[in-house]
Design a protein around this motif. Structure first.
Motif, PDB file in Angstrom:
ATOM      1  N   LEU A  16      28.895 -42.266 -41.552  1.00  0.00           N
ATOM      2  CA  LEU A  16      28.497 -41.730 -42.849  1.00  0.00           C
ATOM      3  C   LEU A  16      28.471 -42.831 -43.899  1.00  0.00           C
ATOM      4  CD1 LEU A  16      27.840 -39.212 -44.552  1.00  0.00           C
ATOM      5  CD2 LEU A  16      30.291 -38.901 -44.903  1.00  0.00           C
ATOM      6  N   LYS A  52      25.694 -30.752 -44.446  1.00  0.00           N
ATOM      7  CA  LYS A  52      26.104 -32.063 -44.992  1.00  0.00           C
ATOM      8  C   LYS A  52      24.918 -32.759 -45.642  1.00  0.00           C
ATOM      9  CE  LYS A  52      26.721 -35.395 -42.089  1.00  0.00           C
ATOM     10  NZ  LYS A  52      27.264 -36.183 -40.982  1.00  0.00           N
ATOM     11  N   ASP A  53      23.779 -32.685 -44.984  1.00  0.00           N
ATOM     12  CA  ASP A  53      22.578 -33.299 -45.573  1.00  0.00           C
ATOM     13  C   ASP A  53      22.240 -32.674 -46.913  1.00  0.00           C
ATOM     14  OD1 ASP A  53      22.403 -34.934 -43.404  1.00  0.00           O
ATOM     15  OD2 ASP A  53      20.855 -33.769 -42.369  1.00  0.00           O
ATOM     16  N   THR A 106      27.796 -28.286 -34.799  1.00  0.00           N
ATOM     17  CA  THR A 106      27.278 -29.599 -35.173  1.00  0.00           C
ATOM     18  C   THR A 106      25.969 -29.472 -35.922  1.00  0.00           C
ATOM     19  OG1 THR A 106      28.317 -30.509 -33.181  1.00  0.00           O
ATOM     20  CG2 THR A 106      26.649 -31.862 -34.272  1.00  0.00           C
ATOM     21  N   ARG A 118      19.398 -43.423 -41.235  1.00  0.00           N
ATOM     22  CA  ARG A 118      20.055 -42.921 -42.448  1.00  0.00           C
ATOM     23  C   ARG A 118      20.455 -44.071 -43.362  1.00  0.00           C
ATOM     24  NH1 ARG A 118      21.881 -37.692 -42.768  1.00  0.00           N
ATOM     25  NH2 ARG A 118      21.438 -36.429 -40.926  1.00  0.00           N
ATOM     26  N   GLU A 140      33.941 -34.000 -43.681  1.00  0.00           N
ATOM     27  CA  GLU A 140      32.812 -34.787 -44.162  1.00  0.00           C
ATOM     28  C   GLU A 140      32.039 -34.040 -45.243  1.00  0.00           C
ATOM     29  OE1 GLU A 140      30.242 -37.054 -41.491  1.00  0.00           O
ATOM     30  OE2 GLU A 140      31.583 -36.476 -39.868  1.00  0.00           O
ATOM     31  N   ASN A 153      25.757 -30.392 -39.839  1.00  0.00           N
ATOM     32  CA  ASN A 153      24.939 -31.562 -40.163  1.00  0.00           C
ATOM     33  C   ASN A 153      23.896 -31.209 -41.218  1.00  0.00           C
ATOM     34  OD1 ASN A 153      26.268 -33.371 -38.551  1.00  0.00           O
ATOM     35  ND2 ASN A 153      24.879 -33.152 -36.806  1.00  0.00           N
ATOM     36  N   ALA A 213      15.926 -36.226 -42.341  1.00  0.00           N
ATOM     37  CA  ALA A 213      16.880 -35.299 -42.952  1.00  0.00           C
ATOM     38  C   ALA A 213      16.348 -34.733 -44.252  1.00  0.00           C
ATOM     39  CB  ALA A 213      18.216 -36.006 -43.171  1.00  0.00           C
ATOM     40  N   SER A 236      32.705 -40.878 -37.158  1.00  0.00           N
ATOM     41  CA  SER A 236      31.733 -40.182 -37.999  1.00  0.00           C
ATOM     42  C   SER A 236      31.843 -40.622 -39.457  1.00  0.00           C
ATOM     43  CB  SER A 236      31.928 -38.669 -37.886  1.00  0.00           C
ATOM     44  OG  SER A 236      33.169 -38.281 -38.436  1.00  0.00           O
TER      45      SER A 236
END
Length: 1852
Positions: free
Chosen positions: A286, A173-174, A166, A302, A244, A170, A204, A282
């Motif tokens: 997003l 993904k950021d 995770t 976010r 994702e 994450n 982030a 999720s």
């Protein structure tokens, strides 16, 4: 303790300070940095301070110097140590970061797992730093794909630390969402507010930029993103985890990132579980972003992602059902996508598509709370965008409509509360742009079910009707179409409103086909499923209760009227508000309802109901009588409510009909429809109904001369009935007749010819109907008027054939029939004589009258007979025949036998017309003759309620009629039934059927029933299909009419005829008449005759109910004639309504037989049986389900029947029967079905095989379906497997029948694809069978080609390769590979012996190749399970590789290579030993090839394992590399390349083993092995280098012994290697004890150089030259070689060639020997070492200088090179003037050779050396100078010219 720490730290600091070079500093830091960092955890503050000083010192020295490496491994270990405090780790990671910067990405990538392991447990600051450290290296991270999945746990330990995934993903993904701001964006950002990054929070962004430490450029961020994508696309991560990230990446600004992510999406997201709530949650998160929390100091909120990412997310949400059940998030997404500030057309479109998905797939309970919000949002969008343009905008708006419709369908409450939405949609379907209307229409269609079944209690009931009514009246195709769909979809057929809407929809104001079809559908009776709202199919039988009542429908029409707009927009005239075409439909529909209401049990309401109504009202007396009775009931004076309603309905109906009778309306359809309705009312209703229309007599009269045929026919009939009424004065009637007579006598004009003909035609019909109905009523008319009319009618019977004549003559015949039906022809003709005696009558044309009256009754009948027989117009013939029949009624009564005989003869003559319609007309005529007005065929002519004339005619009929007609019956039976003319038999059959049908209860019928039965039985075997059918109908009627005795006799005779072949004997026909001609319709294989009706009899017999035969014959009603107007008269369609009840007791036994018979290959049989089936079975599906077991038992029995037709029918029946069956139904019969179908597949009859093919396809489909664990439970699937697989494997695939094998294989392969875990039990059998099948099912073409390869110009190897390719791509191999994943230890244990047996004993190339491929697949995919058995497989493969077929060898060798990966060490050694034996000890080439190919494959696929036994395998491969055969050599070279990557270091490494293996082979009995061994040793000497020196003591003796043999091909290589070995090992000869000694070696070279083999000698001289150059200073052997070398130098090539007797290639060889001899001669000349050799100087110089002339240039070049060596080796004293002069002269000679530059260059080299020695006297110098100067002038090469000039200068 503290002092010690400080002292140690000071010592470290001192050491660091004293480091003066980078290397010293690097070494010191490497030792002390990690422990110094650990001291940061010290409790002593001074120690910690000292550590900081040291670290500061280090930082200053290394930060600017990247050359200093830090101790990365030590630091990383220390950082990873859980015992080290976080404080220390915080400093450690600083230096780790420095380390990484000094490493290459490749070096860092190796440590990625260690960086990431347990990262979720680390503090955030460390976590972010670590992630940034690995980013640059991600792209370089590599791991074998097969190990990646295991690496998830074994290397990364993600299962142990699940939060690591995770955290890592994450962050990735950021970073993928992060887009660096462009300078322009940065400049526009406000200083007060921080920039917003889509999808990211400020926190982030801080992590991505490492709190601002990293400045991401576009190039740098792209590289990082590509690295992330590379990393996440490994098998370390799952599809669910990477989704994702790929969505974020595919929307990146950089095309490389987008391309990589798109590829990843294609390959890695197919298995994403989109029904996983966590994944969907999720994705929603997003999309929407998150709100900041206090936990994250407000920085963790976010922002929503960009529109591009949103669109991608919507794509995946739109594939998930779970996503639809998140109502809150779904609403947020929808409103953001539609109304969001950043929304775009593409996003709105995707949102609408997603919303549609939600509306379709969401649970209604979940959708209900948010449904009003969705609908209001969509309506708002529709309202805010009244006008849109462009495809996207239009489709978005259209989606809004569709969504509303879908939501309302899911949540009906919204639509049922009020009609605002549906009203809006109906309005907008007219107002919207054309492209949007389609969506509105879809929305309305989806809402139909919502309103279906709503009753009058609903609050919107009336409002909805108003909306629909308004819509249908709109002059818009879409609006009207949807209104019609609603009327048909939500209301039952019995509701008058819905039918009213459909009637309005038939208006021609809109000419779209779909509108017309929907309106027409609504006027055809249908059933509506209350549960689904769907309209039934056309084939449904509609009960009468489903229809609106006539009274309701009429009253509704009377009470309602279309709106003004509808009326104004009509394109045609309007009647009471209805366009004429609509009014015509109203009349037709009301008429149909009336007739059906009157005949609820007679007319079956199906798809042909409208035709049935039409035909029944024309011909069926029963149907007409029922209508008559209901009209009589409704019209009578009665106070009951039902009667009053009925009378009122009739009055309205008559008014509706009357409104259509307007002469100003020019609509022929309307007029004819109205006339038809009126005729039925006045002809079937009470006479008082006709009286209503007397005032409009003139109107009807005008219609009789209409220009439309149908109008004239109907109106003349109506006019005749009304005008003949007693209420019309006689004078008026006569005037009317005279007026029509005048019209007939009017001359025709060219201008109005067509109109005149129409008026005459109408007048003829009107005269006939009026006179006839006057006689019906026994009204008296003046003879003169009647005579004139009769004469005018008779006059039309003569004329020239033309269309006009046919028309008028036909009308005249019909008129005569109408008149003569109740009045004798004689009496009519005698009226003329009465008129002559009358004095009050004025004749207008005496001559004409006189002429006409001379015609007798006989003449008239003859004319009619002529027309009936010979006319070219069928209608005229029919009218003439009927006229003859009708005229006979009074004649028979009057016993005028002559005229009756004339009529009989005329009717018999019509048999030659060969037209079925005329035969039926003749049948009707016969019944008129036989039964008069008692004939049922004449009931339709009783069109007046009271007919006084009939009372007299019926009462006056006598028994003479029966007696007279008996002769007719006998003639028909004797002459026509037995005739050899098929048309006579057909005519007789139809006549007898008509007589039987229309003469029920007549004595003559009862008397002749047996004769008629015999005739019909005989005609059953007629060749003509229709004759058979008619006969069957007749037999059914005979049985129906007969008494018990007759029925019993008939059954006995008929069943005997069918089953035993007995012929029927009829006393009244002829003696011993055979009614069946054997084989008339063909025969079965066993010789039995076949007919349709034999099957019917068989069906009845099987039920033990022979009396059903006649019912079946009536039900077998498949000819179109029976649904025509003529067929309706026989009423056979009405039997179907009664059939089900009568047959119900027999259904359990009947249904199975009947089901099978429907598929009989004989079309007549199956059509008959289908008719019976449709008659008996309303719901076919339910019936089949109910009797499934009985049916399948019957068809299984039929599959083995001895008759091919039964077998074929059973095949087709099974095909139909098994479709869609539940497992519980089919399971008990599955094996039997396969068994019997396979039996049929190998049937002797081709058509049976074809039918069985289709059956097997269907059975395969069914079997595969129920062997799929995703479809059935494991228990049920296992049951099917247990039934099917043993049968298919042990009986199907191994069958002798090719088709059976094919289908078995097909079924098995399909089961393999879907069977999954269900296959496990049968995998051993399955794999064994499929592997064997590869050969047994191989195309026979391949087998043929294998014996005829030469004939087709292909090699055996090419063919075998083709066969191998076919086996690899075979579906059998695909099936086998599907089984691999299901193999476990238990299956493998059972499978191994079978596979090994195939390896050892398998036959056929495809089987062996397939077996090898399967072994490879097991090695690759089931390694752990296969490994315990690897040794057994390797043992078996060791023998298999010896195959003589190269292709099989190769495949088994490949399998061996894979198995070696898993075999034990000892088994590998055994394999190597086996290969050595094959290659060295076996003599056949196949064994050698097997060893080589296997070596290639095992080194290719098991390189690591081969390295483990390198000491054993390397000698063999190295030895094989020197095989003299080039092909074999290449194979061994490939093996060496595979094992060593081409390096020769292994030669040195395993030199002892190579020698140990090779040395004994030098003494092999095989010359080839000996040669190979020698070449191996030679190459070893060459390539060994310095490393070989330690093996000299072994090598030297081996080489000496090898060279001791005679010369052989390749020995020169050994000698060359020996020379190189000696040169490289000079020190070996320094030791006196070493053998061989240098003298011994010299002898070897001399000996070898003297060999007579010229090819070998050439190379031996080179080796001698090499030896002499190296050792001539150590051993003096010049005396030993000088003589034979000189001889070779002076050799005469021509003489030598003669002596050797060689070919032309010998001379170049001799020249090379010469050249090599010159070089060797001078190489051994060493006077500087051995002074006594100076004596040879003159000889050598003479040999060299004199040989220059006469030799070719390459020998000259060798001589010049030898001269150079000679000069270099000579002492100055030995180079006297004589020798020097010779050399100068020779060189001068060469300088003159202007052809070869090389010669001149070599001579210059010699002169240069000679001049440099400075030994030339002046004379030689002068001579040489002169020569050089002259050469300078001639030399064209600049370089040579320059060198010559230099020499000239030296000479000066």
């Amino acid at each position: 303790m503290a002092n010690n720490e400080i002292q140690l730290l000071e010592n470290v600091e001192l050491k660091l300070a004293m480091c003066s070079t980078d290397s010293q500093l690097e070494k010191t830091i490497g030792i002390f940095l990690p422990p110094v960092l650990l001291k940061l955890s010290s409790t002593n503050e001074q120690s910690r301070k000292k550590v900081m000083d040291i670290l500061s010192h280090i930082n200053k020295r290394i930060k600017s110097n990247d050359n200093v490496k830090l101790p990365f491994d030590s630091l990383l270990d220390q950082f990873s140590n859980n015992d080290v405090s976080n404080f220390v780790k915080n400093f450690t990671i600083i230096y780790l970061e420095m380390c990484v910067k000094r490493l290459t990405p490749e070096e860092t990538a190796v440590h990625i797992p260690k960086f990431l392991q347990g990262i979720s447990k680390r503090p955030v600051s460390q976590r972010i730093t670590l992630l940034h450290m690995v980013l640059p290296a991600l792209k370089k991270w590599t791991l074998d794909p097969s190990k990646q999945a295991e690496a998830r746990q074994s290397i990364f330990h993600f299962d142990e630390y699940p939060q690591d995934v995770t955290v890592i993903l994450n962050f990735f993904k950021d970073l993928l969402l992060y887009q660096p701001m462009t300078p322009r964006q940065a400049s526009t950002e406000s200083e007060e507010t921080s920039p917003v990054y889509p999808g990211l929070s400020p926190q982030a962004v801080a992590e991505v930029t490492n709190n601002g430490k990293i400045s991401w450029t576009s190039t740098r961020v792209t590289e990082a993103k590509l690295g992330i994508i590379h990393f996440i696309l490994s098998n370390v991560f799952t599809d669910d985890e990477r989704l994702e990230l790929l969505i974020a990446g595919v929307c990146d600004a950089n095309h490389m990132v987008v391309s990589a992510c798109e590829d990843g999406i294609r390959r890695w997201t197919n298995n994403v579980d989109l029904e996983n709530k966590e994944i969907i949650q999720s994705l929603y998160t997003l999309y929407l972003g998150t709100k900041p929390t206090t936990r994250g100091d407000g920085k963790d909120g976010r922002a929503p992602v960009s529109s591009a990412v949103k669109i991608r997310i919507l794509y995946y949400l739109g594939k998930s059902i779970v996503a639809t059940n998140f109502p809150t998030q779904m609403i947020q997404v929808v409103f953001d996508g539609i109304y969001g500030e950043s929304s775009s057309l593409r996003l709105r479109r995707s949102t609408m598509a997603f919303l549609q998905w939600c509306a379709r797939m969401c649970d209604s309970s979940t959708l209900a709370p948010v449904a009003p919000i969705i609908v209001s949002g969509m309506l708002k969008y529709i309202d805010q965008n009244p006008f849109v343009s462009g495809h996207d905008a239009e489709s978005i708006k259209g989606y809004a409509y569709v969504v509303c419709g879908l939501v309302i369908r899911k949540v009906p409450k919204i639509g049922l509360e009020d009609t605002q939405i549906i009203s809006l949609f109906f309005d907008n379907i007219v107002l919207e742009q054309p492209n949007v209307r389609v969506y509105v229409q879809d929305a309305l269609s989806s809402m139909i079910d919502v309103y279906a079944g709503s009753d009058s209690s609903s609050p919107i009931y009336h409002e909805l009707q108003d909306i629909i009514l308004k819509a249908v009246e709109q002059n818009n195709a879409n609006s009207r179409y949807m209104a019609l769909k609603y009327a048909n979809g939500i209301y039952p057929f019995s509701l008058p409103f819905a039918r009213y809407v459909c009637l309005l929809g038939t208006s021609s104001s809109i000419n779209k086909l779909e509108v017309h079809e929907e309106a027409t559908r609504g006027l055809h009776p249908f059933l509506r499923d209350v549960a689904t709202g769907s309209i039934g199919s056309k084939t449904d039988i509609v009960p009468p209760s489903a229809l609106p009542t006539f009274a309701e429908m009429v009253n509704y029409l009377a009470e309602h009227r279309p709106g003004e707009q509808y009326i104004q927009e009509s394109r045609t005239p309007v009647i009471k508000g209805y366009p004429t075409e609509v009014y015509a439909e109203i009349l037709a529909f009301l008429r149909m309802i009336l007739v059906l209401e009157a005949n609820p049990d007679i007319i079956l309401i199906d798809e042909y109901v409208q035709d049935k109504v039409e035909n029944s009202m024309s011909e069926d007396p029963i149907a007409m009588e029922n209508v008559k009775q209901i009209l009589k009931l409704w019209w009578k004076e009665d106070s009951s409510e039902s009667v009053e309603n009925g009378r009122r309905a009739i009055e309205i109906w008559l008014n509706i009909v009357e409104n259509a009778l307007d002469s100003n309306l020019k609509d022929p359809v309307l007029t004819s429809t109205a006339a038809k309705c009126l005729l039925e009312m006045i002809s079937l209703g009470p006479s008082s109904i006709a009286n209503v229309f007397k005032p409009r007599l003139s109107l009807f009269k005008s219609f009789t001369t209409s220009n439309k045929l149908d109008t004239r026919l109907l109106m003349s009939h109506i006019f005749g009935i009304i005008a003949s009424d007693s209420g019309v004065p006689q004078q008026e009637v006569e005037d009317i007749l005279l007026e029509f007579g005048d019209i007939l006598e009017e001359p025709e004009t060219k201008q109005n010819a067509a109109l005149d003909i129409d008026r005459k035609h109408g007048s003829l019909l009107a005269i006939g109907h009026l006179l006839g109905r006057c006689y019906y009523r026994k009204r008296s008319l003046r003879p003169m008027v009647v005579t004139r009319c009769i004469n005018l009618l008779l006059k039309q019977l003569d004329g020239i054939p033309s269309s006009t004549f046919y028309l008028l003559a036909g009308a005249a015949c019909q008129a005569l029939a109408e008149i003569g039906r109740t009045q004798s022809l004689d009496l009519l003709l005698q009226l003329d004589q009465q008129s002559e005696s009358s004095k009050d009558v004025e004749m207008t044309d005496d001559n004409e009258s006189a002429t006409t009256t001379k015609m007798t009754s006989k003449d008239v009948l003859d004319k009619l007979a002529l027309l009936a027989k010979s006319s070219k117009d069928t209608k005229l013939q029919e009218n003439a025949i009927l006229a003859l029949g009708h005229l006979s009624i009074p004649l028979v009564i009057n016993s005028d036998s002559t005229l009756v005989d004339t009529i009989v003869a005329a009717l018999f003559a019509t048999a030659d017309t060969k037209q079925v319609e005329l035969y039926f007309a003749g049948g009707e005529a016969w019944t008129a003759l036989a039964f008069g007005w008692n004939s049922q065929a004449l009931q339709k002519y009783k069109d007046i309620s009271d007919i006084p004339a009939l009372d007299d005619l019926v009462s006056e009929q006598s028994g003479d009629r029966s007696a007279a007609f008996q002769n007719v019956v006998e003639t028909i039976v004797k002459t026509y039934v037995t005739s050899d003319r098929s048309w006579y038999r057909k005519a007789a059959c139809i006549w007898l059927l008509s007589i039987l049908k229309f003469g029920k209860d007549q004595d003559i019928i009862k008397t002749n029933l047996g004769v008629i039965h015999a005739s019909f039985s005989r005609l059953l075997s007629d060749r003509d299909d229709f004759t058979q059918e008619v006969a069957s109908k007749g037999l059914g009627l005979v049985y129906e009419y007969g008494d018990a005795k007759i029925k019993e006799d008939m059954l006995y005779s008929l069943v005997g005829t069918f089953t035993e072949g007995r012929s029927i004997q009829a006393q009244s026909v002829t003696d011993n008449t055979v009614l069946f001609e054997e084989g008339a319709l063909g025969t079965t294989p066993d010789g039995n005759s076949i007919t349709t009706y034999k099957e019917l009899c068989s069906l009845a017999s099987e039920l033990n109910q022979p009396d059903l035969i006649y019912k079946f014959m009536n039900l077998a009603n498949h000819n179109a004639m029976w649904t025509s107007r003529r067929g309706a008269a026989f009423g056979f369609q009405n039997l179907m309504a009664l059939a089900e009840k009568e047959m119900e007791p027999y259904l359990p036994r009947l249904i199975p037989k009947l089901y099978r018979y429907q598929f009989d290959p004989n079309p007549r049989v199956n059509q008959s049986m289908k008719s019976i089936w449709q008659s008996l079975v309303k719901d076919s599906q339910k019936t089949v389900d109910k009797y499934f077991n009985e049916i399948i038992d019957d068809v299984l029995k039929g599959l083995g029947n001895r008759q091919w037709r039964v077998r074929e029918a059973s095949c087709a029946a099974v095909t139909d029967l098994v479709q869609g069956r539940q497992l519980a139904q089919i399971e008990p019969y599955l094996e039997s079905l396969w068994q019997m179908c396979f039996r049929a597949l190998d049937d002797i009859k081709g058509s049976v095989r074809q039918a069985a093919t289709q059956t097997c396809k269907q059975l395969t489909k069914l079997t595969v379906h129920y062997c799929d664990p995703e479809v059935v439970s494991p228990q049920d699937g296992g049951k099917v497997m247990d039934i099917v697989m043993p049968f298919l494997l042990h009986k199907g695939i191994v069958s002798d029948a090719e088709d059976v094998r094919k289908f078995s294989l097909d079924a098995v392969l399909k089961v393999c694809k879907t069977g999954a875990s269900l296959l496990k039990k049968y995998i051993p059998d399955l794999v064994d069978t499929l592997l064997q099948s590869l050969s047994s099912l191989e195309s026979q073409t391949m087998n043929y080609l294998s014996f005829h390869v030469e004939q087709y110009n292909i090699s055996q190897e090419q063919l075998d390769n083709a066969r191998l390719s076919g086996a690899k791509n075979s579906p059998m191999m695909e099936g086998i590979e599907h089984c691999v994943n299901q193999i476990d230890e238990e299956v493998m244990a059972e499978l191994v012996p079978r596979i090994i047996q195939i390896v050892k004993k398998g036959t056929g190339l495809p089987t062996k190749a397939g077996c090898a491929r399967f072994i490879v697949t097991l090695c690759m995919n089931r390694r752990a399970i296969f490994e315990p058995h690897a040794d057994n497989f390797l043992k078996a493969l060791s023998g298999a590789i010896r195959s003589k077929n190269p292709v099989i060898r190769k495949t088994f060798a490949t399998a061996t290579g894979y198995v070696c990966q898993l075999a034990t060490y000892d088994r590998l050694l055994s394999l190597t030993k086996h290969l050595k034996k094959l290659y060295v000890e076996e003599e056949d080439e196949d064994s050698h090839a097997a060893a080589a190919v296997t070596a290639v494959e095992i080194t290719r696929f098991a390189t690591d394992r081969m390295n483990s036994i390198a000491s054993d395998i390397v000698p063999l491969i190295y030895f094989g590399e020197h095989d003299p055969d080039e092909q074999m050599k290449k194979l061994w070279q490939s093996a060496w390349e595979n094992l060593t990557s081409g390096t020769r270091s292994f030669v040195t490494l395993y030199a002892d083993e190579i020698l140990q293996f090779t040395q004994p082979l030098l003494n092999s009995s095989s010359w080839k092995i000996k040669q190979t061994a020698a070449l191996t040793i030679a190459d070893m000497c060459k390539s060994g280098g310095k490393g070989i020196e330690k093996h000299l003591d072994k090598l030297m003796p081996v080489m000496v012994s090898t060279l001791a043999t005679r010369s052989w091909n390749g020995k020169e290589t050994v000698l060359d290697a020996f020379s190189q070995l000696c040169v490289s090992s000079k020190s070996f000869f320094d030791e006196p004890t070493n053998q061989p000694s240098l003298a011994d070696v010299a002898k070897i070279f001399i000996r070898e150089s003297k060999r007579n083999n010229r090819v070998y000698q050439r190379h031996a001289l080179v080796s001698l030259d090499v030896f002499l150059e190296a050792f001539s200073d150590k051993i003096d052997i010049f005396g030993q070689v000088q003589d034979f070398l000189t001889d070779l130098c002076c050799m005469d090539e021509a003489a030598a060639m003669e002596e050797d007797d060689e070919d032309d290639n010998t001379k170049p060889l001799l020249l090379m020997i010469k050249a090599n001899a010159f070089k060797a001669l001078t190489a051994g000349y060493q006077p500087k070492v051995y002074y006594d050799q100076e004596k040879y100087a003159d000889t050598i110089s003479d040999t060299l200088t004199t040989s220059l002339q006469g030799n070719i240039w390459n020998v000259q070049l060798a001589i010049l090179q030898s001269l150079q060596v000679f000069i270099e080796h000579s002492t100055p004293s030995s180079l006297n003037n004589t020798i020097s002069s010779k050399i100068v002269k020779a060189c001068g000679y060469c300088l003159d050779d202007l052809k070869y530059t090389a010669i001149r260059t070599a001579s210059i080299d010699v002169l240069d050396i000679l001049v440099n020695l400075d030994i030339l006297n002046d004379e030689l110098k002068s001579s040489l100078r002169s020569k050089v100067n002259s050469s300078i002038h001639r030399e064209s090469i600049a370089l040579l010219k320059e060198r010559l000039q230099q020499i000239a200068q030296k000479l000066n």
